[in-house]
Every structure is written in C-alpha cells, then in structure tokens.
Design a protein around this motif. Structure first.
Motif, PDB file in Angstrom:
ATOM      1  N   TYR A   4       0.829  -1.193   0.000  1.00 56.95           N
ATOM      2  CA  TYR A   4       0.000   0.000   0.000  1.00 56.95           C
ATOM      3  C   TYR A   4       0.868   1.250   0.000  1.00 56.95           C
ATOM      4  O   TYR A   4       1.820   1.350   0.759  1.00 56.95           O
ATOM      5  CB  TYR A   4      -0.925   0.023   1.222  1.00 56.95           C
ATOM      6  CG  TYR A   4      -1.887  -1.121   1.242  1.00 56.95           C
ATOM      7  CD1 TYR A   4      -3.030  -1.090   0.459  1.00 56.95           C
ATOM      8  CD2 TYR A   4      -1.622  -2.242   2.015  1.00 56.95           C
ATOM      9  CE1 TYR A   4      -3.918  -2.146   0.459  1.00 56.95           C
ATOM     10  CE2 TYR A   4      -2.498  -3.306   2.016  1.00 56.95           C
ATOM     11  CZ  TYR A   4      -3.644  -3.243   1.239  1.00 56.95           C
ATOM     12  OH  TYR A   4      -4.513  -4.293   1.235  1.00 56.95           O
ATOM     13  N   GLU A  33      -4.336  -2.326   7.303  1.00 52.65           N
ATOM     14  CA  GLU A  33      -4.707  -3.384   6.376  1.00 52.65           C
ATOM     15  C   GLU A  33      -3.717  -4.537   6.428  1.00 52.65           C
ATOM     16  O   GLU A  33      -4.048  -5.670   6.144  1.00 52.65           O
ATOM     17  CB  GLU A  33      -4.760  -2.829   4.935  1.00 52.65           C
ATOM     18  CG  GLU A  33      -5.881  -1.851   4.668  1.00 52.65           C
ATOM     19  CD  GLU A  33      -7.244  -2.508   4.667  1.00 52.65           C
ATOM     20  OE1 GLU A  33      -7.333  -3.729   4.446  1.00 52.65           O
ATOM     21  OE2 GLU A  33      -8.225  -1.799   4.899  1.00 52.65           O
ATOM     22  N   GLU A 163     -10.329   3.889  -2.623  1.00 49.72           N
ATOM     23  CA  GLU A 163      -9.622   2.612  -2.720  1.00 49.72           C
ATOM     24  C   GLU A 163      -9.586   1.895  -1.368  1.00 49.72           C
ATOM     25  O   GLU A 163      -9.747   0.670  -1.293  1.00 49.72           O
ATOM     26  CB  GLU A 163      -8.200   2.843  -3.243  1.00 49.72           C
ATOM     27  CG  GLU A 163      -8.155   3.255  -4.710  1.00 49.72           C
ATOM     28  CD  GLU A 163      -6.748   3.556  -5.186  1.00 49.72           C
ATOM     29  OE1 GLU A 163      -5.827   3.610  -4.330  1.00 49.72           O
ATOM     30  OE2 GLU A 163      -6.554   3.756  -6.404  1.00 49.72           O
ATOM     31  N   THR A 164      -9.365   2.657  -0.310  1.00 45.24           N
ATOM     32  CA  THR A 164      -9.327   2.071   1.027  1.00 45.24           C
ATOM     33  C   THR A 164     -10.695   1.535   1.426  1.00 45.24           C
ATOM     34  O   THR A 164     -10.797   0.484   2.080  1.00 45.24           O
ATOM     35  CB  THR A 164      -8.856   3.122   2.058  1.00 45.24           C
ATOM     36  OG1 THR A 164      -7.564   3.599   1.682  1.00 45.24           O
ATOM     37  CG2 THR A 164      -8.769   2.508   3.451  1.00 45.24           C
ATOM     38  N   GLU A 167     -11.193  -1.744  -0.370  1.00 43.97           N
ATOM     39  CA  GLU A 167     -10.358  -2.790   0.240  1.00 43.97           C
ATOM     40  C   GLU A 167     -10.962  -3.293   1.549  1.00 43.97           C
ATOM     41  O   GLU A 167     -10.944  -4.498   1.843  1.00 43.97           O
ATOM     42  CB  GLU A 167      -8.950  -2.235   0.481  1.00 43.97           C
ATOM     43  CG  GLU A 167      -8.154  -2.021  -0.802  1.00 43.97           C
ATOM     44  CD  GLU A 167      -6.977  -1.078  -0.619  1.00 43.97           C
ATOM     45  OE1 GLU A 167      -6.761  -0.615   0.530  1.00 43.97           O
ATOM     46  OE2 GLU A 167      -6.285  -0.791  -1.599  1.00 43.97           O
ATOM     47  N   GLU A 170     -13.990  -5.408   0.854  1.00 43.67           N
ATOM     48  CA  GLU A 170     -13.551  -6.705   0.342  1.00 43.67           C
ATOM     49  C   GLU A 170     -13.164  -7.633   1.497  1.00 43.67           C
ATOM     50  O   GLU A 170     -13.495  -8.827   1.494  1.00 43.67           O
ATOM     51  CB  GLU A 170     -12.372  -6.527  -0.617  1.00 43.67           C
ATOM     52  CG  GLU A 170     -12.763  -6.001  -1.992  1.00 43.67           C
ATOM     53  CD  GLU A 170     -11.554  -5.788  -2.887  1.00 43.67           C
ATOM     54  OE1 GLU A 170     -10.418  -5.731  -2.357  1.00 43.67           O
ATOM     55  OE2 GLU A 170     -11.742  -5.687  -4.115  1.00 43.67           O
TER      56      GLU A 170
END
Length: 264
Positions: A4, A33, A163-164, A167, A170
């Motif tokens: 990242y 993450e 994007e975070t 993620e 997900e």
C-alpha cells in the motif's frame, strides 16, 4: 501481501487542519490493512471515522472550488455503489444472524425434550449458500467502481479514500463468505486435530460454525454443537452491524455533500 502506498505529503505544509486529520486517519487505516492484530471491526470503525473527516474536508470552500462537474459525477456514481455494497453487507449479516438465532432457540428447546435440530441447521446452511452467492456477485461489482483520476491533491486524497473503502469492504465480505477449504479440512479443525498455524490463522468464526453444523447434517450427531461458538459469532455479527449502520449514515452524508457541491 499487498503493498500500500501511504500518501505522506498530499497537501502543502500549511494545509488546513481538517486535511491533516484526514491524511492521518487515512494513513492509520491503510497501515492497519497489513496488521494481523487489527480486527475487522476496528477497520470498519476507522473507516467510519475517516468519512467523518471526508465530509468536513469536502465542505471546505477551497476544496469545492477544485472539484469539476465531470469528476463529481464519477465520485457520485462510486459513492452510490459503495452504499449498495454497505447495504448488501448488512443484509447478509442479518440473514446469517437470524439463522444462528433459530439454531440457538432449537438448542434451548432440546433441554425440554426436543432433540432434533436438523431443520434449523439445514436452513442455516441453505442461507450460507445464498449469502456466498450474494457476496461473490458483490465482490465482482466492486471491481466496477470507477477509479478517480488524480489531477490535484484533493483528487489524490479522495482516490485513496475510495480505494481504502473498497479494500475494507472486500475484507469484510471475504470474512463473511468464509473459507473455501474442503469439509475434510473443517472436520479436522472441529475435532481438535492438529492443523498448521497458517491454516488455523485463516479460520474465521464463520468457518468454525459452518464446519460444526455441516457435521451435524453429515454425521447425524446431536451433541456436537458448541453453543459458545454460536454465541460468539452472533455477538460479533451484532458488533459489526452496529458499526456498519453508523458507516452507512456517514456514506449517505458524504454523498449528500457531494450532491450539494454538484448542484452549486
């Protein structure tokens, strides 16, 4: 392990305090993450706090002046998709929680002489199959969230936020969906036999409960269900849903702010 990029100088040294706070929240969340000790609930709480900063950030006049109509339209489309994903996450949690409660109710009735819980377990496993299909579809749709083109620091920051968010969702949906390991591997886990550390680390509460209940059906055992696992999973689902509820409200608020920017 994914790599990242953490933005360290998104804004000039004399940036607004809100921008600094947003940058710090984003860096903290993205670094978590890759932290094995960071729980999924903590990540969702971090995402909720992040969107509180995002809303304040978007309301700064200096930032609104840098947002182009075509860019805002793309972000609005992305925000709608994220709201749908959040709603789907809450839906699959609710379905799973309801079936777990049904099994717990059946187990309580067992003490009154009703021994068979096969019907409740069968319904749970059917629901799990439906949930996994919903998750598979949702994960596929997440890949369709339009990426933001980075043209200035504001674009870059919100690109990182989007994007975070993707993620984190997900991770959540993959957790709810459970492992794709075979029933044989699950049976080894439930029976307490030795498993590799890597395998044990990947087992979620859903995995453990699924394995136990699959054995109830396949081996016709009525005394195998560990109620503590059900109680623990239900408690975990309740905690996750409460955070998701707050996050959903923050996503709605951020979308409303974007619509306001677009209309002006």
């Amino acid at each position: 392990m994914a790599s990242y990029h953490i933005r360290s100088n998104s804004f000039p040294s004399k940036s607004h305090p809100i921008a600094d706070q947003l940058d710090q929240q984003l860096c903290r969340l993205r670094s978590s993450e890759t932290a094995s000790t960071s729980s999924l609930t903590d990540k969702l709480r971090g995402l909720k706090d992040l969107y509180m900063c995002v809303d304040e950030f978007l309301q700064l006049p200096i930032n609104q002046n840098t947002l182009y109509d075509r860019w805002v339209e793309k972000v609005l489309d992305g925000s709608l998709r994220l709201l749908d994903i959040c709603a789907t996450s809450r839906d699959v949690l609710a379905q799973s929680k309801e079936r777990i409660q049904d099994i717990q109710s059946a187990l309580r009735r067992r003490s009154s002489g009703e021994l068979n819980i096969t019907n409740e377990v069968t319904e749970y496993l059917k629901t799990r199959k439906t949930v996994k299909k919903m998750i598979k579809k949702c994960l596929k749709e997440m890949k369709q969230v339009d990426k933001i083109n980075e043209e200035n620091p504001v674009d870059g920051m919100l690109k990182d936020v989007q994007e975070t968010t993707v993620e984190t969702f997900e991770s959540l949906l993959s957790y709810i969906g459970g492992s794709q390991k075979s029933n044989w591997s699950f049976s080894k886990l439930v029976r307490g036999q030795r498993v590799e550390k890597e395998t044990a680390a990947s087992i979620s509460e859903f995995d453990a409960v699924d394995a136990t209940l699959e054995m109830v059906i396949s081996q016709k055992k009525k005394s195998i269900v560990d109620r503590s696992k059900l109680v623990k999973l239900e408690s975990e689902l309740q905690e996750i849903d409460e955070v998701l509820q707050c996050l959903f409200r923050n996503l709605v608020k951020t979308r409303a702010t974007l619509l306001n920017v677009f209309s002006n």
